[in-house]
Design an enzyme around this catalytic site. Structure first.
Site, PDB file in Angstrom:
ATOM      1  N   GLY A  21       0.824  -1.192   0.000  1.00  0.00           N
ATOM      2  CA  GLY A  21       0.000   0.000   0.000  1.00  0.00           C
ATOM      3  C   GLY A  21       0.864   1.250   0.000  1.00  0.00           C
TER       4      GLY A  21
ATOM      5  N   GLY B 270      -0.234  -4.671   0.678  1.00  0.00           N
ATOM      6  CA  GLY B 270      -1.463  -4.444  -0.078  1.00  0.00           C
ATOM      7  C   GLY B 270      -1.586  -5.308  -1.306  1.00  0.00           C
TER       8      GLY B 270
ATOM      9  N   GLU C 207       5.550  -6.272   7.857  1.00  0.00           N
ATOM     10  CA  GLU C 207       4.992  -5.152   8.621  1.00  0.00           C
ATOM     11  C   GLU C 207       5.560  -4.987  10.031  1.00  0.00           C
ATOM     12  OE1 GLU C 207       2.275  -5.996   5.285  1.00  0.00           O
ATOM     13  OE2 GLU C 207       3.247  -7.250   6.808  1.00  0.00           O
TER      14      GLU C 207
END
Length: 587
Positions: A299, A347, A370
């Protein structure tokens, strides 16, 4: 969808005609005013009014749109209550009846004035012809079953009641007077609340230069967003939506940004999926990236970071709408094929892993990194990761370990492996099929996969470590995993210890609990949980520090807070999982 916009324009002009009719005679107008009750009052004013004109306009729009598009009236709401009290104290519900005569009789029970009631009924049932060529080329690919409307029938009611027309402008802008009166109709997606277009009609906008009287016809404006919002729009060509043969094709076209997913792209893809799902001529959907390096590297984290720091609602909208898109992919009724020929992270995983088919190539690089930036493996990571064999998913989530090529398929993340040079041919074969079923699509993919002999001969990259992964990561807490790794002492275990020591302690504990709870949840429940986590991270410290260290300064030297695992309390982690109440994700 164009028909809806055209009908909205006609409805707004009919509404404007009613508003003008009600102002033409002062004696008639005084019959229309009823003071709003306490529960309806606008707290900004000492006195607040609703008029029969307000309510009639609102109900005309609801009636006309519902008559043209059956069922749509249920999704139309307005600012005004449609209940009036007449002189006898009787409650009368205002609605547009089947005939002008019936509507007139209903209005007469409120007005106790036959002539006025007939005049209003006539205006409510009168057809209005309106041509606005500027909208003829508007393309809005959204099924009308997915939209809702909000009507503010006569905005600036106070100015409407006062009726001043001789007001002066300030640099061409009216701050008061009838020129400020508008009919407002907003259109939004019912499942996301996203505004997509609106109509503003100003019934008293202009005056005749000779007589100085207000002109009969107002100025009409059409505002179209087409799933775009100021500062969060998609640039031309960043996401291509095309039809090829039997397939709808989504092409992520931001090669310089490794096809990173932004909010504008989400707002194009989501409604188009709904359109293709209902289109009898579309049998499958293919999604792919361009540039040769990435399917989708994640993302648009930099934009989300900036928004979070500034308190911009993008920090909410991006995650909410991305997760809604992830759910749409996970529940899609038609075959969904992701050609993940390149970097696929964050994403990009959400755009692919929940679909029916994921095709990896030797170029594929998968990771959920992440925890290194103070976040957690979202986009449904809490759903698909704990469903991988053994403790593989937890290992990938905590360490961010990267899988390449055929290992992505061997891990169970991709469903098929096809050499990159054969993917264009595969796509051609898919779109050339006639009315294919999910089984037909699977057969074509299987045939290509089975011909990839080189990949089948290679052992899984983690094969020799799976037993250790399953044993060492089978623990009741992150601290227990750390202890298992220390006690083991093997080179593999020590390497994992080193990796975990660089991750955000808060992220590690969030991720551990996310996967533990997600293992028994539905995809919808997981995404709801993850939205809560995303918003907690936006209010925290580690996410911004992680992005600084990894993506901005790139010194890989994040200073986490709390700094140590033992400083991250259970109560602190509980706060990340707390319900957001009315702000929770709704799927």
């Amino acid at each position: 969808m164009l028909e809806i916009l055209q009908e909205l324009l006609r409805a707004s002009e009919k509404a404007a005609c009613i508003a003008r009719a009600c102002r033409q005679e002062e004696t008639l107008f005084q019959l229309l005013i009823e003071e709003k009750k306490d529960g309806e009052k606008n707290k900004k004013f000492l006195t607040d009014f609703k008029t029969l004109a307000d309510v009639l306009v609102q109900e005309v729009i609801r009636h006309d749109m519902g008559e043209k598009f059956p069922g749509l009236e249920k999704n139309i709401a307005g600012e005004e209550s449609n209940t009036f009290t007449n002189e006898l104290g009787e409650k009368v519900v205002v609605q547009i009846c089947q005939t002008e005569e019936e509507t007139g009789k209903l209005l007469q029970t409120i007005l106790n004035n036959e002539a006025a009631a007939k005049a209003l009924a006539k205006a409510a049932h009168e057809d209005v012809e309106l041509s606005v060529p500027a909208v003829d080329n508007v393309i809005l690919n959204i099924p009308y079953s997915k939209i809702g409307m909000w009507v503010d029938p006569i905005d600036s009611t106070y100015q409407y009641i006062k009726g001043f027309a001789d007001t002066k402008t300030n640099n061409g802008i009216y701050s008061k007077g009838l020129q400020c009166v508008t009919v407002l109709i907003g259109v939004f997606l019912t499942d996301t609340g996203l505004p997509i277009m609106g109509v503003i009609n100003q019934p008293f906008a202009t005056r005749d230069k000779v007589t100085l009287r207000l002109k009969v016809f107002g100025r009409l404006q059409v505002i179209r967003q087409h799933l775009r919002m100021t500062n969060h729009t998609v640039k031309d060509g960043e996401c291509l939506l095309t039809k090829a043969g039997c397939a709808g094709v989504i092409t992520l076209n931001r090669p310089k940004a490794l096809n990173a997913l932004n909010l504008g792209m989400i707002r194009l893809i989501y409604p188009q999926l709904g359109l293709w799902e209902e289109d009898p001529e579309t049998y499958l959907v293919i999604i792919k990236g361009v540039g040769g390096k990435a399917f989708c590297a994640g993302g648009d984290i930099r934009a989300v970071t900036d928004a979070g720091k500034a308190g911009d609602r993008l920090a909410q909208d991006f995650f909410r709408e991305e997760y809604i898109l992830n759910n749409a992919i996970g529940t899609y009724k038609k075959p969904y094929v992701a050609l993940i020929d390149g970097i696929t992270m964050g994403g990009g995983v959400g755009l692919s892993v929940h679909g029916h088919f994921r095709v990896a190539s030797e170029n594929t690089l998968f990771a959920m990194p992440e925890t290194a930036i103070g976040l957690f493996p979202d986009v449904g990571g809490g759903y698909f990761l704990p469903r991988l064999p053994g403790k593989l998913g937890l290992y990938l989530a905590l360490t961010g370990f990267r899988l390449k090529g055929s290992d992505v398929q061997k891990a169970g993340i991709a469903t098929h492996f096809v050499e990159s040079e054969k993917i264009p041919s595969l796509e051609q074969d898919l779109v050339a099929m006639k009315c294919p079923s999910k089984e037909n699509v699977a057969d074509v993919l299987d045939s290509y996969h089975n011909k990839s002999y080189a990949a089948q001969d290679k052992p899984f990259v983690l094969a020799e470590h799976l037993d250790k992964i399953n044993s060492l990561f089978s623990a009741s807490s992150v601290e227990a995993i750390i202890e298992n790794l220390r006690c083991d002492g093997s080179s593999f275990a020590l390497k994992q210890l080193q990796t975990l020591s660089t991750m955000s302690p808060t992220s590690l504990k969030i991720t551990f609990r996310q996967l533990k709870e997600g293992s028994s949840m539905s995809l919808q429940e997981v995404l709801t949980m993850e939205y809560r986590l995303s918003q907690a991270c936006m209010k925290g410290y580690d996410f911004y520090e992680g992005v600084r260290a990894v993506l901005i300064d790139k010194n890989q030297n994040a200073k986490w807070n709390p700094e140590l695992l033992e400083e991250v309390t259970d109560d602190y982690i509980d706060s990340y999982f707390t319900s957001l109440g009315n702000s929770d994700l709704k799927l």
